[in-house]
Scaffold this motif. Structure first.
Motif, mmCIF file in Angstrom:
data_model
loop_
_atom_site.group_PDB
_atom_site.id
_atom_site.type_symbol
_atom_site.label_atom_id
_atom_site.label_comp_id
_atom_site.label_asym_id
_atom_site.label_seq_id
_atom_site.Cartn_x
_atom_site.Cartn_y
_atom_site.Cartn_z
ATOM 1 N N ARG A 17 -9.397 -67.010 -5.924
ATOM 2 C CA ARG A 17 -9.830 -65.718 -5.378
ATOM 3 C C ARG A 17 -11.206 -65.833 -4.728
ATOM 4 N NH1 ARG A 17 -7.427 -64.185 -10.201
ATOM 5 N NH2 ARG A 17 -9.441 -63.980 -11.260
ATOM 6 N N ASP A 20 -10.779 -68.003 -1.540
ATOM 7 C CA ASP A 20 -10.041 -67.235 -0.533
ATOM 8 C C ASP A 20 -11.001 -66.330 0.227
ATOM 9 O OD1 ASP A 20 -7.568 -68.290 -1.342
ATOM 10 O OD2 ASP A 20 -6.955 -66.471 -2.407
ATOM 11 N N ALA A 21 -11.860 -65.637 -0.524
ATOM 12 C CA ALA A 21 -12.793 -64.691 0.089
ATOM 13 C C ALA A 21 -13.865 -65.389 0.909
ATOM 14 C CB ALA A 21 -13.437 -63.823 -1.000
ATOM 15 N N THR A 22 -14.524 -66.381 0.314
ATOM 16 C CA THR A 22 -15.657 -66.998 1.004
ATOM 17 C C THR A 22 -15.214 -67.868 2.177
ATOM 18 O OG1 THR A 22 -15.700 -68.797 -0.626
ATOM 19 C CG2 THR A 22 -17.176 -66.931 -1.003
ATOM 20 N N ALA A 25 -13.964 -66.014 5.220
ATOM 21 C CA ALA A 25 -15.014 -65.497 6.105
ATOM 22 C C ALA A 25 -15.438 -66.527 7.146
ATOM 23 C CB ALA A 25 -16.227 -65.060 5.277
ATOM 24 N N ALA A 82 -18.984 -61.964 0.803
ATOM 25 C CA ALA A 82 -17.695 -62.196 0.152
ATOM 26 C C ALA A 82 -17.892 -62.910 -1.177
ATOM 27 C CB ALA A 82 -16.778 -62.998 1.048
ATOM 28 N N ALA A 86 -16.970 -61.417 -4.839
ATOM 29 C CA ALA A 86 -15.971 -62.146 -5.629
ATOM 30 C C ALA A 86 -16.532 -62.688 -6.932
ATOM 31 C CB ALA A 86 -15.377 -63.284 -4.791
#
Length: 94
Positions: A17, A20-22, A25, A82, A86
């Motif tokens: 997770r 995925d977020a960082t 971006a 992000a 997260a």
């Protein structure tokens, strides 16, 4: 020079997770998703970063530094935001 980098993680879903977020971006995405590893890159089956489930993984030692290339200053800001959203921590802004 480097082909890919593997990081051992204790909690694969949580690490997934976060990355995925960082990495999202910065334009990267999951290119491999297995029961004990996740791969990130730009093209399917070409991993740049691998997360490997390692129950006894620990943080890197003193002097370890990892930096991702970003295409722009807004991408750097998005990556940082992000990461904070997260559950990440930092030792100073981007």
């Amino acid at each position: 020079m480097l082909h890919h980098l593997s990081l051992g993680v204790r909690d694969l879903p949580r690490a997934g997770r976060f990355y995925d977020a960082t990495l999202g971006a910065l334009g990267y995405r999951r290119v491999f998703d297995g029961p004990e590893s996740i791969g990130y890159g730009l093209v399917d089956d070409q991993d740049l970063l691998l997360l490997n489930l390692t129950p006894d993984a620990g943080p890197p030692g003193d002097g370890f530094h990892l930096a991702f290339a970003a295409p722009s200053e807004p991408a750097v800001q998005a990556f940082h935001a992000a990461g904070m959203a997260a559950g990440g921590t930092d030792n100073g802004g981007p």
